[in-house]
Design a protein around this motif. Structure first.
Motif, PDB file in Angstrom:
ATOM      1  N   ASN A  89      22.982   1.930   3.630  1.00  0.00           N
ATOM      2  CA  ASN A  89      22.325   1.236   2.516  1.00  0.00           C
ATOM      3  C   ASN A  89      23.248   0.224   1.856  1.00  0.00           C
ATOM      4  O   ASN A  89      22.797  -0.839   1.408  1.00  0.00           O
ATOM      5  N   LEU A  90      24.539   0.543   1.770  1.00  0.00           N
ATOM      6  CA  LEU A  90      25.507  -0.422   1.241  1.00  0.00           C
ATOM      7  C   LEU A  90      25.527  -1.666   2.110  1.00  0.00           C
ATOM      8  O   LEU A  90      25.490  -2.802   1.609  1.00  0.00           O
ATOM      9  N   PHE A  91      25.574  -1.467   3.407  1.00  0.00           N
ATOM     10  CA  PHE A  91      25.574  -2.582   4.359  1.00  0.00           C
ATOM     11  C   PHE A  91      24.280  -3.385   4.265  1.00  0.00           C
ATOM     12  O   PHE A  91      24.291  -4.612   4.150  1.00  0.00           O
ATOM     13  N   ALA A  92      23.142  -2.679   4.303  1.00  0.00           N
ATOM     14  CA  ALA A  92      21.840  -3.344   4.349  1.00  0.00           C
ATOM     15  C   ALA A  92      21.556  -4.127   3.076  1.00  0.00           C
ATOM     16  O   ALA A  92      21.012  -5.238   3.135  1.00  0.00           O
ATOM     17  N   GLU A  93      21.914  -3.572   1.898  1.00  0.00           N
ATOM     18  CA  GLU A  93      21.630  -4.268   0.653  1.00  0.00           C
ATOM     19  C   GLU A  93      22.361  -5.599   0.581  1.00  0.00           C
ATOM     20  O   GLU A  93      21.798  -6.610   0.135  1.00  0.00           O
ATOM     21  N   CYS A  94      23.609  -5.628   1.041  1.00  0.00           N
ATOM     22  CA  CYS A  94      24.392  -6.865   0.992  1.00  0.00           C
ATOM     23  C   CYS A  94      23.946  -7.859   2.050  1.00  0.00           C
ATOM     24  O   CYS A  94      23.727  -9.046   1.762  1.00  0.00           O
ATOM     25  N   VAL A  95      23.803  -7.383   3.274  1.00  0.00           N
ATOM     26  CA  VAL A  95      23.498  -8.282   4.395  1.00  0.00           C
ATOM     27  C   VAL A  95      22.073  -8.835   4.306  1.00  0.00           C
ATOM     28  O   VAL A  95      21.826 -10.003   4.606  1.00  0.00           O
ATOM     29  N   ASN A  96      21.113  -8.010   3.896  1.00  0.00           N
ATOM     30  CA  ASN A  96      19.730  -8.489   3.794  1.00  0.00           C
ATOM     31  C   ASN A  96      19.560  -9.543   2.707  1.00  0.00           C
ATOM     32  O   ASN A  96      18.714 -10.433   2.823  1.00  0.00           O
ATOM     33  N   ARG A  97      20.347  -9.435   1.644  1.00  0.00           N
ATOM     34  CA  ARG A  97      20.220 -10.398   0.546  1.00  0.00           C
ATOM     35  C   ARG A  97      21.046 -11.654   0.774  1.00  0.00           C
ATOM     36  O   ARG A  97      20.795 -12.694   0.151  1.00  0.00           O
ATOM     37  N   ALA A  98      22.035 -11.582   1.652  1.00  0.00           N
ATOM     38  CA  ALA A  98      22.978 -12.694   1.840  1.00  0.00           C
ATOM     39  C   ALA A  98      22.316 -14.022   2.200  1.00  0.00           C
ATOM     40  O   ALA A  98      22.659 -15.064   1.608  1.00  0.00           O
ATOM     41  N   PRO A  99      21.366 -14.076   3.159  1.00  0.00           N
ATOM     42  CA  PRO A  99      20.810 -15.380   3.543  1.00  0.00           C
ATOM     43  C   PRO A  99      20.102 -16.122   2.408  1.00  0.00           C
ATOM     44  O   PRO A  99      19.946 -17.352   2.472  1.00  0.00           O
ATOM     45  N   SER A 100      19.653 -15.419   1.378  1.00  0.00           N
ATOM     46  CA  SER A 100      18.917 -16.074   0.288  1.00  0.00           C
ATOM     47  C   SER A 100      19.765 -16.256  -0.977  1.00  0.00           C
ATOM     48  O   SER A 100      19.241 -16.714  -1.996  1.00  0.00           O
ATOM     49  N   LEU A 101      21.042 -15.918  -0.917  1.00  0.00           N
ATOM     50  CA  LEU A 101      21.868 -15.993  -2.127  1.00  0.00           C
ATOM     51  C   LEU A 101      21.954 -17.406  -2.686  1.00  0.00           C
ATOM     52  O   LEU A 101      21.806 -17.617  -3.891  1.00  0.00           O
ATOM     53  N   ILE A 160      35.749   3.516   3.155  1.00  0.00           N
ATOM     54  CA  ILE A 160      34.796   2.467   2.774  1.00  0.00           C
ATOM     55  C   ILE A 160      35.477   1.118   2.558  1.00  0.00           C
ATOM     56  O   ILE A 160      34.876   0.066   2.812  1.00  0.00           O
ATOM     57  N   PHE A 161      36.735   1.128   2.100  1.00  0.00           N
ATOM     58  CA  PHE A 161      37.389  -0.116   1.714  1.00  0.00           C
ATOM     59  C   PHE A 161      37.443  -1.159   2.835  1.00  0.00           C
ATOM     60  O   PHE A 161      37.066  -2.322   2.619  1.00  0.00           O
ATOM     61  N   PRO A 162      37.896  -0.814   4.064  1.00  0.00           N
ATOM     62  CA  PRO A 162      37.878  -1.837   5.125  1.00  0.00           C
ATOM     63  C   PRO A 162      36.475  -2.272   5.499  1.00  0.00           C
ATOM     64  O   PRO A 162      36.265  -3.404   5.950  1.00  0.00           O
ATOM     65  N   PHE A 163      35.505  -1.376   5.311  1.00  0.00           N
ATOM     66  CA  PHE A 163      34.101  -1.703   5.568  1.00  0.00           C
ATOM     67  C   PHE A 163      33.636  -2.810   4.638  1.00  0.00           C
ATOM     68  O   PHE A 163      32.833  -3.671   5.022  1.00  0.00           O
ATOM     69  N   ILE A 164      34.162  -2.811   3.412  1.00  0.00           N
ATOM     70  CA  ILE A 164      33.806  -3.835   2.430  1.00  0.00           C
ATOM     71  C   ILE A 164      34.208  -5.219   2.926  1.00  0.00           C
ATOM     72  O   ILE A 164      33.461  -6.195   2.764  1.00  0.00           O
ATOM     73  N   PHE A 165      35.380  -5.319   3.551  1.00  0.00           N
ATOM     74  CA  PHE A 165      35.817  -6.610   4.087  1.00  0.00           C
ATOM     75  C   PHE A 165      34.850  -7.117   5.149  1.00  0.00           C
ATOM     76  O   PHE A 165      34.514  -8.312   5.186  1.00  0.00           O
ATOM     77  N   LEU A 166      34.416  -6.226   6.025  1.00  0.00           N
ATOM     78  CA  LEU A 166      33.459  -6.615   7.057  1.00  0.00           C
ATOM     79  C   LEU A 166      32.156  -7.096   6.430  1.00  0.00           C
ATOM     80  O   LEU A 166      31.609  -8.135   6.820  1.00  0.00           O
ATOM     81  N   VAL A 167      31.650  -6.353   5.458  1.00  0.00           N
ATOM     82  CA  VAL A 167      30.400  -6.716   4.781  1.00  0.00           C
ATOM     83  C   VAL A 167      30.528  -8.069   4.097  1.00  0.00           C
ATOM     84  O   VAL A 167      29.615  -8.907   4.169  1.00  0.00           O
ATOM     85  N   MET A 168      31.665  -8.314   3.452  1.00  0.00           N
ATOM     86  CA  MET A 168      31.859  -9.591   2.762  1.00  0.00           C
ATOM     87  C   MET A 168      31.912 -10.754   3.740  1.00  0.00           C
ATOM     88  O   MET A 168      31.359 -11.829   3.485  1.00  0.00           O
ATOM     89  N   GLY A 169      32.587 -10.566   4.870  1.00  0.00           N
ATOM     90  CA  GLY A 169      32.648 -11.634   5.867  1.00  0.00           C
ATOM     91  C   GLY A 169      31.263 -11.997   6.372  1.00  0.00           C
ATOM     92  O   GLY A 169      30.910 -13.181   6.481  1.00  0.00           O
ATOM     93  N   LEU A 170      30.458 -10.980   6.668  1.00  0.00           N
ATOM     94  CA  LEU A 170      29.090 -11.229   7.120  1.00  0.00           C
ATOM     95  C   LEU A 170      28.260 -11.875   6.013  1.00  0.00           C
ATOM     96  O   LEU A 170      27.429 -12.764   6.281  1.00  0.00           O
ATOM     97  N   SER A 171      28.469 -11.448   4.773  1.00  0.00           N
ATOM     98  CA  SER A 171      27.689 -11.990   3.653  1.00  0.00           C
ATOM     99  C   SER A 171      27.994 -13.465   3.430  1.00  0.00           C
ATOM    100  O   SER A 171      27.078 -14.268   3.217  1.00  0.00           O
ATOM    101  N   TRP A 172      29.271 -13.846   3.474  1.00  0.00           N
ATOM    102  CA  TRP A 172      29.619 -15.264   3.333  1.00  0.00           C
ATOM    103  C   TRP A 172      29.015 -16.094   4.459  1.00  0.00           C
ATOM    104  O   TRP A 172      28.446 -17.166   4.223  1.00  0.00           O
ATOM    105  N   GLY A 173      29.146 -15.605   5.688  1.00  0.00           N
ATOM    106  CA  GLY A 173      28.611 -16.347   6.823  1.00  0.00           C
ATOM    107  C   GLY A 173      27.102 -16.506   6.744  1.00  0.00           C
ATOM    108  O   GLY A 173      26.572 -17.601   6.965  1.00  0.00           O
TER     109      GLY A 173
END
Length: 272
Positions: A89-101, A160-173
Motif C-alpha cells: 500500500n505504501l508503494f501503490a499510494e505513491c506510484v499511482n498518484r505520481a503521474p498526476s502530481l 523500509i528505508f531503502p524501499f523509500i529511495f526506490l519509491v521516490m525514484g519511480l515517483s519522480w520519473g
C-alpha cells in the motif's frame, strides 16, 4: 531558462531545505482527506483495523487458509497477509498518484515559484503516515492475539528505508512522464494491480515451483515484503546482504528518477 541541478547532493539538499514545506503540506493533505467527516482523522486508524478484521474473518473462517500446512492458527494468515499489504500500500499510494502530481498542481508550475521536486516527497510523507497507522494496528492485533511482539520488529524501519529511495525514484520519473504522456496513469494502475498478485502477499514465495521462483524475486517488492514479514511476524533478523544490495539499487533508482525530473521539468509549462 533556468537550469536545475540533477546531482545527488541537490536531491538531498532540496529535501532538507524544504523540510518544513513538506511537513506542512503533508499534514494538510492528511487532514484534508478526512475533513468534513464525523470521526475525522480517526478514520485513518479505523480503516486498517476494519480491513484486518475482514481479512481475519474471510481467510480464517471462510477459506480456512493457512500460511503453511504445519500451522493450525486461524489468525496467522491474516497477520502475515496484512504485513505484506502494508508494504504494498505504501508503494501503490505513491506510484499511482505520481503521474498526476504535476497535472493536478498546474498553478505551481505556471504562477508560483515552487520547488516542484518536493511534490513526490509530500505524497510519500502522507503515505508513510498511513503506513505507520497500519503498522500500529498490526502491532496491537499481534499483542492481543499472541502477546509480546518480537524484538526483531525494531528492524522494520531499516528494511523500509531503502524501499523509500526506490519509491521516490519511480515517483519522480512517473511525475515527469505523466506530464508528457497522459496515458501513464492508466498504465500504472494496471501495473500496480499486476504487481500485487505477482508479489508474495497472498502466498509465500515457496508456494511457487522453483523454476518460477527466480522471476518472483525480480519483483522489487518481493524482498521488502519478505524482510518486513520476517521481522514482524516470524521473529527473524533481516538478510543484511539483501538490504545492502537494495540500498545500492534504491539509491541509484532514486538519483536516476530525480535527474530525469530535473532535466525535463523545464518543458512542463510549455506542455501544460
Amino acid at each position: 531558462m533556468r537550469d536545475y541541478s540533477a546531482s545527488p547532493v541537490e536531491m538531498v539538499a532540496s529535501l532538507w531545505q524544504n523540510r518544513e514545506l513538506i511537513t506542512a503540506s503533508a499534514k494538510r493533505e492528511v487532514l484534508g482527506r478526512y475533513r468534513g467527516s464525523v470521526m475525522g482523522i480517526l478514520w485513518s486508524f479505523f480503516n486498517p483495523l476494519f480491513m484486518l478484521a475482514v481479512y481475519t474473518f474471510v481467510f480464517s473462517e471462510i477459506f480456512k487458509a493457512r500460511w503453511n500446512a504445519a500451522s493450525e492458527s486461524k489468525t496467522e494468515f491474516a497477520l502475515v497477509l496484512f504485513a505484506g499489504l502494508i508494504v504494498f500500500n505504501l508503494f501503490a499510494e505513491c506510484v499511482n498518484r505520481a503521474p498526476s502530481l504535476i497535472l493536478s498542481n498546474v498553478n505551481y508550475v505556471k504562477k508560483v515559484v515552487f520547488p516542484l521536486e518536493v511534490l513526490p516527497w509530500i505524497t510519500l510523507a502522507s503515505a508513510l503516515f498511513h503506513c505507520a497507522v497500519s503498522f500500529a494496528v498490526w502491532v496491537i492485533a499481534y499483542v492481543v492475539l499472541y502477546g509480546t511482539p518480537h524484538l526483531t520488529m525494531m528492524y522494520v524501519p531499516f528494511v523500509i528505508f531503502p524501499f523509500i529511495f526506490l519509491v521516490m525514484g519511480l515517483s519522480w520519473g512517473l511525475a515527469s512522464l505523466g506530464v508528457y504522456l497522459r496515458d501513464v496513469s492508466q498504465v500504472i494502475g494496471i501495473v500496480t494491480t499486476v504487481l500485487m498478485f505477482l508479489s508474495p502477499i497472498f502466498y509465500p514465495a515457496t508456494a511457487l515451483p522453483e523454476s518460477y521462483r527466480g522471476w518472483l524475486y525480480l519483483n522489487p517488492l518481493t524482498p521488502i515484503i519478505e524482510q518486513t514479514r520476517d521481522a514482524l511476524y516470524w521473529g527473524r533478523s533481516p538478510d543484511f546482504m539483501v538490504l545492502l544490495i537494495y540500498w545500492l539499487v534504491g539509491a541509484l533508482v532514486s538519483w536516476i528518477g530525480f535527474a530525469w525530473f530535473q532535466k525535463t521539468r523545464k518543458g512542463f509549462s510549455d506542455v501544460l
